[in-house]
Design an enzyme around this catalytic site. Sequence first.
Site, mmCIF file in Angstrom:
data_model
loop_
_atom_site.group_PDB
_atom_site.id
_atom_site.type_symbol
_atom_site.label_atom_id
_atom_site.label_comp_id
_atom_site.label_asym_id
_atom_site.label_seq_id
_atom_site.Cartn_x
_atom_site.Cartn_y
_atom_site.Cartn_z
ATOM 1 N N ASP A 11 50.345 13.139 -27.170
ATOM 2 C CA ASP A 11 51.198 14.178 -27.171
ATOM 3 C C ASP A 11 51.565 14.796 -28.301
ATOM 4 O O ASP A 11 52.080 15.887 -28.591
ATOM 5 C CB ASP A 11 52.518 13.994 -26.120
ATOM 6 C CG ASP A 11 52.148 13.847 -24.909
ATOM 7 O OD1 ASP A 11 51.073 14.569 -24.309
ATOM 8 O OD2 ASP A 11 52.478 12.919 -23.871
ATOM 9 N N HIS A 36 53.479 4.033 -26.975
ATOM 10 C CA HIS A 36 52.741 3.818 -25.669
ATOM 11 C C HIS A 36 52.727 2.755 -25.166
ATOM 12 O O HIS A 36 52.856 1.829 -25.957
ATOM 13 C CB HIS A 36 51.031 4.382 -26.224
ATOM 14 C CG HIS A 36 50.566 4.757 -25.056
ATOM 15 N ND1 HIS A 36 49.823 3.959 -24.086
ATOM 16 C CD2 HIS A 36 50.164 5.947 -24.459
ATOM 17 C CE1 HIS A 36 49.166 4.686 -23.215
ATOM 18 N NE2 HIS A 36 49.335 5.863 -23.451
HETATM 19 N N1 ACO Z 1 61.285 6.387 -30.571
HETATM 20 C C1 ACO Z 1 62.098 5.409 -30.770
HETATM 21 N N2 ACO Z 1 61.927 4.020 -30.046
HETATM 22 C C2 ACO Z 1 60.916 3.631 -29.246
HETATM 23 C C3 ACO Z 1 60.155 4.848 -28.979
HETATM 24 C C4 ACO Z 1 60.150 6.343 -29.395
HETATM 25 N N3 ACO Z 1 59.606 7.091 -29.100
HETATM 26 N N4 ACO Z 1 59.566 4.352 -27.991
HETATM 27 C C5 ACO Z 1 59.637 2.905 -27.820
HETATM 28 N N5 ACO Z 1 60.767 2.800 -28.631
HETATM 29 C C6 ACO Z 1 61.364 1.490 -28.774
HETATM 30 C C7 ACO Z 1 62.265 1.257 -27.559
HETATM 31 O O1 ACO Z 1 63.574 1.387 -27.661
HETATM 32 C C8 ACO Z 1 61.985 -0.379 -27.483
HETATM 33 O O2 ACO Z 1 63.021 -0.880 -28.436
HETATM 34 P P1 ACO Z 1 63.674 -2.400 -28.297
HETATM 35 O O3 ACO Z 1 62.613 -3.402 -28.234
HETATM 36 O O4 ACO Z 1 64.416 -2.517 -29.689
HETATM 37 O O5 ACO Z 1 64.429 -2.210 -26.947
HETATM 38 C C9 ACO Z 1 60.636 -0.538 -28.058
HETATM 39 O O6 ACO Z 1 60.380 0.447 -28.773
HETATM 40 C C10 ACO Z 1 59.574 -0.882 -26.680
HETATM 41 O O7 ACO Z 1 59.665 0.358 -26.052
HETATM 42 P P2 ACO Z 1 59.674 0.517 -24.315
HETATM 43 O O8 ACO Z 1 60.426 1.620 -24.136
HETATM 44 O O9 ACO Z 1 59.766 -0.919 -23.892
HETATM 45 O O10 ACO Z 1 57.891 0.670 -24.119
HETATM 46 P P3 ACO Z 1 57.411 1.207 -23.151
HETATM 47 O O11 ACO Z 1 55.857 0.677 -23.062
HETATM 48 O O12 ACO Z 1 58.268 0.809 -21.799
HETATM 49 O O13 ACO Z 1 57.368 2.928 -23.222
HETATM 50 C C11 ACO Z 1 56.880 5.018 -23.754
HETATM 51 C C12 ACO Z 1 56.421 3.531 -23.513
HETATM 52 C C13 ACO Z 1 57.505 5.312 -22.576
HETATM 53 C C14 ACO Z 1 55.438 5.740 -24.159
HETATM 54 C C15 ACO Z 1 57.743 4.906 -24.891
HETATM 55 O O14 ACO Z 1 57.322 4.481 -26.059
HETATM 56 C C16 ACO Z 1 58.563 6.472 -25.103
HETATM 57 O O15 ACO Z 1 59.492 6.741 -24.609
HETATM 58 N N6 ACO Z 1 57.967 7.462 -26.130
HETATM 59 C C17 ACO Z 1 58.482 8.641 -26.114
HETATM 60 C C18 ACO Z 1 58.011 9.440 -25.070
HETATM 61 C C19 ACO Z 1 56.344 9.753 -25.230
HETATM 62 O O16 ACO Z 1 55.865 10.037 -26.249
HETATM 63 N N7 ACO Z 1 55.708 9.728 -24.104
HETATM 64 C C20 ACO Z 1 54.308 10.025 -23.991
HETATM 65 C C21 ACO Z 1 53.360 8.755 -23.718
HETATM 66 S S1 ACO Z 1 51.569 9.193 -23.590
HETATM 67 C C22 ACO Z 1 51.400 9.864 -22.173
HETATM 68 O O17 ACO Z 1 52.219 9.505 -21.216
HETATM 69 C C23 ACO Z 1 50.722 10.951 -21.980
#
Ligand code: ACO
Length: 448
Positions: A380, A323
């Site tokens: 979620d 998140h």
């Molecule tokens: N699985 C694996 N790796 C992940 C995940 C995941 N679900 N989420 C983040 N990471 C990793 C990224 O690859 C990144 O790694 P790095 O530093 O080696 O490049 C690091 O964790 C940081 O992630 P970001 O994408 O920079 O974080 P951001 O804050 O931009 O994204 C998000 C947040 C979009 C929710 C992300 O965690 C994600 O894609 N999660 C999966 C989708 C999801 O569950 N969305 C619902 C969110 S809740 C809502 O909107 C109601």
Amino acid sequence: MSDHARSDGETATAERRATDAATLNWTGGSVELPLVPGVEGDTGLDIGKLRSESGFITYDPGYGNTGACTSAITYLDGESGILRYRGYPIEQLAEHSSFLEVAYLLIWGDLPTRAQLDAFHNEVTHHTLIREEMRSFFDSFPTDAHPMAVLAAGTVGMSTFYPDSQNISDPAAVEVTINRLIAKLPTLAAWSFKKAIGQPYVYPRNDLGYAANLLHMMFAVPSEDYEVDRQVAEALDLLLILHADHEQNCSTSTVRMVGSAHTNLYASISAGISALWGPLHGGANEAVINTLERIVADGGDIQKWVDKAKDPNDAFRLAGFGHRVYKNFDPRATIIKGAAERVLAATGADDQLFEVAQRLEDVALNDEYFISRKLYPNVDFYSGLIYRAIGFPKTMFTNCFAIGRLPGWIAQWREMLGAEETKIGRPRQVYVGEPARDYVTIDQRADG
Ligand code: ACO
């Protein structure tokens, strides 16, 4: 006209004034940036004069460090896993309140009295029918249309029947639009489902509560009686409460941005629904179930899928984890996990996916990759399992999320319009394209 319609915006944001300043220094100059303190949490740096006094703009893709507004609606502390609506902890609202009461709280600023709640309930109940002409609207989509597309289209489509919604400066017109939206969104959502499965549309029933009525319109058929399961209706009501607002997330910021152009509420909410559809946002609940099903179909090797999520060369991510703001735990996920256990017990659903989800959570929470990146189950992760146990198909999950988020979107739209600070949303950019060049006629352009 009600008391709300007479009052002129409830937000405290206009009263908040900067009390101190920070100084930004660079070679050759400096500029004072006033501070915008919050009641709790982040303090803003007011960069309103930054460009005119320094020539600089800020650069913050994804807005991770940008406060786009002040807001008195929802407080969220991602480090401590705190979520409050209008000051009330989400745990207390989840335990004691109802979705309509929470909707009232978010939109009008305080918990309603009995009389206010009854009046609100009455208004919402008596606006649940959608215009009969809209039946042909549903008929015109293909049967496999995604319900989120139908919901977004139906929501903006409602503005054609209610042109008074264009009058965003008339509090009475805004209030009736709010009541219509809250009342009719479940009808639109349920009918988009009925269309997809080829069943007759089921009309709302005014003797049922909000969540129970949604279940009735989704699952009843004219040929037999349908009795709403009380525990299931309560679980759905709880999910709606937990989704009701989450400050400046992607869909809410979209609603504010679209609304800042003085776009009517139906169109602004429709834009929010479209933003919510994305799998990185509200569409993650559908993506979680898809992932769990793939894991089961693939033999249930959890570690393999966790490794896949960690692989920088693989685009796969574990939906339902991570998140932007929560870096400890998502308090909504904790409540939802408990509710999932209760619903699965009540419905007797033999849910292999729930068991896989729990194993997946265990593996991920003990994995260095997830620990170091502070990736925890979000709202979620377990919500899809509840929707599934209730009988919702995957494509309807995000529709349910949209119904839950609606009061938050409305409250934020209304706060935005009433705030002195509001201007049309219009970010700047750092241009990295070609410098100026002269037009070349087509016969003078080199191939390749
Ligand atoms: N699985 C694996 N790796 C992940 C995940 C995941 N679900 N989420 C983040 N990471 C990793 C990224 O690859 C990144 O790694 P790095 O530093 O080696 O490049 C690091 O964790 C940081 O992630 P970001 O994408 O920079 O974080 P951001 O804050 O931009 O994204 C998000 C947040 C979009 C929710 C992300 O965690 C994600 O894609 N999660 C999966 C989708 C999801 O569950 N969305 C619902 C969110 S809740 C809502 O909107 C109601």
